[in-house]
Design an enzyme around this catalytic site. Structure first.
Site, PDB file in Angstrom:
ATOM      1  N   CYS A  76      17.472  39.577  31.473  1.00  0.00           N
ATOM      2  CA  CYS A  76      17.205  39.984  32.844  1.00  0.00           C
ATOM      3  C   CYS A  76      18.506  39.809  33.606  1.00  0.00           C
ATOM      4  O   CYS A  76      19.417  39.129  33.144  1.00  0.00           O
ATOM      5  CB  CYS A  76      16.100  39.145  33.460  1.00  0.00           C
ATOM      6  SG  CYS A  76      15.439  39.914  34.954  1.00  0.00           S
ATOM      7  N   CYS A 121      18.546  38.996  37.109  1.00  0.00           N
ATOM      8  CA  CYS A 121      18.387  38.287  38.385  1.00  0.00           C
ATOM      9  C   CYS A 121      19.189  36.992  38.470  1.00  0.00           C
ATOM     10  O   CYS A 121      19.734  36.667  39.519  1.00  0.00           O
ATOM     11  CB  CYS A 121      16.910  38.033  38.691  1.00  0.00           C
ATOM     12  SG  CYS A 121      16.033  37.068  37.442  1.00  0.00           S
ATOM     13  N   LYS A 133       4.238  42.266  32.985  1.00  0.00           N
ATOM     14  CA  LYS A 133       4.707  41.141  33.789  1.00  0.00           C
ATOM     15  C   LYS A 133       4.348  41.420  35.247  1.00  0.00           C
ATOM     16  O   LYS A 133       4.766  42.426  35.814  1.00  0.00           O
ATOM     17  CB  LYS A 133       6.214  40.973  33.628  1.00  0.00           C
ATOM     18  CG  LYS A 133       6.802  39.912  34.541  1.00  0.00           C
ATOM     19  CD  LYS A 133       8.248  39.645  34.214  1.00  0.00           C
ATOM     20  CE  LYS A 133       8.857  38.673  35.211  1.00  0.00           C
ATOM     21  NZ  LYS A 133      10.251  38.363  34.916  1.00  0.00           N
ATOM     22  N   ARG A 173       9.937  41.288  44.400  1.00  0.00           N
ATOM     23  CA  ARG A 173      10.033  42.025  43.141  1.00  0.00           C
ATOM     24  C   ARG A 173       8.893  43.038  42.952  1.00  0.00           C
ATOM     25  O   ARG A 173       8.665  43.510  41.845  1.00  0.00           O
ATOM     26  CB  ARG A 173      10.014  41.055  41.965  1.00  0.00           C
ATOM     27  CG  ARG A 173      11.085  39.963  41.998  1.00  0.00           C
ATOM     28  CD  ARG A 173      11.498  39.576  40.591  1.00  0.00           C
ATOM     29  NE  ARG A 173      12.175  38.303  40.467  1.00  0.00           N
ATOM     30  CZ  ARG A 173      13.401  38.049  40.904  1.00  0.00           C
ATOM     31  NH1 ARG A 173      14.082  38.976  41.561  1.00  0.00           N
ATOM     32  NH2 ARG A 173      13.954  36.856  40.716  1.00  0.00           N
ATOM     33  N   LYS A 197       2.283  38.080  31.171  1.00  0.00           N
ATOM     34  CA  LYS A 197       2.828  36.995  31.982  1.00  0.00           C
ATOM     35  C   LYS A 197       2.465  37.179  33.440  1.00  0.00           C
ATOM     36  O   LYS A 197       2.629  38.297  33.928  1.00  0.00           O
ATOM     37  CB  LYS A 197       4.350  37.016  31.821  1.00  0.00           C
ATOM     38  CG  LYS A 197       5.102  36.071  32.695  1.00  0.00           C
ATOM     39  CD  LYS A 197       6.566  36.312  32.561  1.00  0.00           C
ATOM     40  CE  LYS A 197       7.299  35.435  33.562  1.00  0.00           C
ATOM     41  NZ  LYS A 197       8.693  35.701  33.614  1.00  0.00           N
ATOM     42  N   SER A 246       6.082  28.770  35.116  1.00  0.00           N
ATOM     43  CA  SER A 246       6.472  27.557  35.835  1.00  0.00           C
ATOM     44  C   SER A 246       5.420  27.058  36.807  1.00  0.00           C
ATOM     45  O   SER A 246       5.163  25.863  36.899  1.00  0.00           O
ATOM     46  CB  SER A 246       7.792  27.820  36.562  1.00  0.00           C
ATOM     47  OG  SER A 246       7.669  28.925  37.446  1.00  0.00           O
TER      48      SER A 246
HETATM   49  C1  PBG Z   1      13.461  36.667  35.061  1.00  0.00           C
HETATM   50  C2  PBG Z   1      12.310  35.783  34.741  1.00  0.00           C
HETATM   51  C3  PBG Z   1      11.427  35.114  35.609  1.00  0.00           C
HETATM   52  C4  PBG Z   1      10.590  34.347  34.795  1.00  0.00           C
HETATM   53  C5  PBG Z   1      10.958  34.588  33.487  1.00  0.00           C
HETATM   54  N1  PBG Z   1      12.011  35.492  33.473  1.00  0.00           N
HETATM   55  C6  PBG Z   1      11.382  35.054  37.078  1.00  0.00           C
HETATM   56  C7  PBG Z   1      11.008  36.222  37.876  1.00  0.00           C
HETATM   57  O1  PBG Z   1      10.676  37.296  37.370  1.00  0.00           O
HETATM   58  O2  PBG Z   1      11.088  36.076  39.095  1.00  0.00           O
HETATM   59  C8  PBG Z   1       9.510  33.408  35.284  1.00  0.00           C
HETATM   60  C9  PBG Z   1       9.125  32.330  34.336  1.00  0.00           C
HETATM   61  C10 PBG Z   1       8.386  31.191  34.938  1.00  0.00           C
HETATM   62  O3  PBG Z   1       7.949  31.217  36.105  1.00  0.00           O
HETATM   63  O4  PBG Z   1       8.219  30.193  34.228  1.00  0.00           O
HETATM   64  N2  PBG Z   1      13.150  37.858  35.697  1.00  0.00           N
END
Ligand code: PBG
Length: 341
Positions: A120, A122, A213, A235, A266, A292
């Site tokens: 990714c 970001c 996602k 996002r 996810k 998370s």
């Molecule tokens: C990167 C990414 C994210 C997560 C995994 N890869 C954050 C997002 O999309 O903002 C989140 C994983 C988690 O919350 O444990 N884009």
């Protein structure tokens, strides 16, 4: 045959009986442990909103990887905190990027650990979005560096971002990453990544796509852990709307057609129905990411004495497995493996 002939409690009387008839079993060999790698040496900095999870410098990440492997967890996924961010995510695809460094170090010390690379942009972009940002036509001329006021004033450019994602994937695979896991949600990324990997001769590198996602509030703590919060907007123009399960099936289908080897849903617990639907419909290995926020909620409640930590941890993992995910990405991988040993 109804009661009193049938008594479902007959098979619940003892632990041994309950184990014998258990329909769902947790084993550490389907866990993936997430790790956050940062610059420096000897760094082991706890993430405030994720007790027990750390930003690790490369040397510490190697130690952590050894422990993960020792506990019988077969895989870890790496996220990177670069020392510099810019507008083209150089830290993501540079051969000396932080994840590339960590991959080389871990692979030489713990070669059997399956290393995944989250692909990714970001974490590596100054604006914190997962793709290239451009001012939208109606506000052309406005500098993108200055945070746009409204989501209509900027655009996350899809096709131009694919090139950076493909470049990142090739760079990670060359550094030793075993499985490429794109999480950006740009359209066409799986196809672009497959093509780039094949052209680089990396025909045996599988792709685990974060296929469905969702744009989720449950990623909050991760954005502290990976320092990847968007500096403006959100996002929702690329990650999925939590209301849509049929669209999730289309997202997964598209990734499979483009060459995904494994698929992922996810977050996990708030989307168990999506996991179950994907299991029913697709034959590929299916993963789920206990994110998370799911971890942080359990930790916070347990710290308050409101729930039993280990019990809820195992129940949450069991529910994800029962819904149909065979592979679970979880911050609990090490703790659960210890309990299961
Ligand atoms: C990167 C990414 C994210 C997560 C995994 N890869 C954050 C997002 O999309 O903002 C989140 C994983 C988690 O919350 O444990 N884009």
């Amino acid at each position: 045959m109804a009661f009193p002939v049938t008594r479902l409690r007959r098979l619940r009387r003892t632990t041994e009986l309950r184990n014998l008839v258990s329909e769902t079993r947790l084993t550490p060999d389907a866990f993936i442990y997430p790790m956050f790698v940062c610059p420096g040496e000897g760094v082991r900095k706890e993430v405030k909103s994720m007790p027990g999870v750390f930003n690790l410098s490369v040397d510490q990440a190697v130690k952590e990887a050894q422990e993960v492997h020792r506990l019988g967890v077969p895989s870890a996924i790496l996220f990177g905190l670069p020392d510099k961010k810019d507008e083209v995510a150089t830290g993501a695809w540079h051969e000396n990027g932080i994840v590339q460094q960590a991959a080389r170090a871990i692979k030489s010390e713990v070669p059997k650990l399956i290393l995944m690379g989250d692909v990714c942009l970001c974490e590596y972009m100054s604006h914190g979005h997962c793709g290239i940002v451009k001012a939208a036509p109606q506000s052309l001329g406005a500098a993108v560096a200055a945070p746009p006021a409204a989501t209509t004033e900027y655009e996350i450019v899809n096709d131009a971002s694919l090139e950076l994602l493909a470049r990142t994937s090739v760079s990670l695979a060359k550094a030793g990453i075993d499985i490429i896991a794109p999480s950006d949600m740009m359209d066409g990324r799986v196809g672009a990544i497959r093509k780039a990997l094949d052209e680089a001769g990396l025909i045996n590198t599988p792709i685990l796509s974060y296929a469905a996602k969702f744009a989720s509030g449950f990623y909050g703590p991760f954005r502290e852990a990976a320092d990847s919060a968007p500096q403006f907007g959100d996002r929702r123009s690329y990650q999925m709307d939590g209301a849509n399960i049929r669209e999730a099936m289309r997202e997964i289908e598209a990734d499979i057609e483009e060459g995904a080897d494994m698929i992922m849903v996810k977050p996990a617990m708030p989307y168990l129905d999506v996991i179950a639907a994907a299991r029913e419909r697709f034959e590929l290995p299916l993963a789920a990411y206990q994110v998370s926020g799911e971890y942080a909620m359990i930790e916070a409640a347990a710290r308050n004495g409101w729930i039993e930590r280990e019990r809820v941890m195992m129940e949450s993992l069991l529910s994800i497995r029962r819904a149909g995910a065979s592979i679970i990405l979880t911050y609990y991988a090490k703790d659960a493996a210890r309990l299961l040993a």
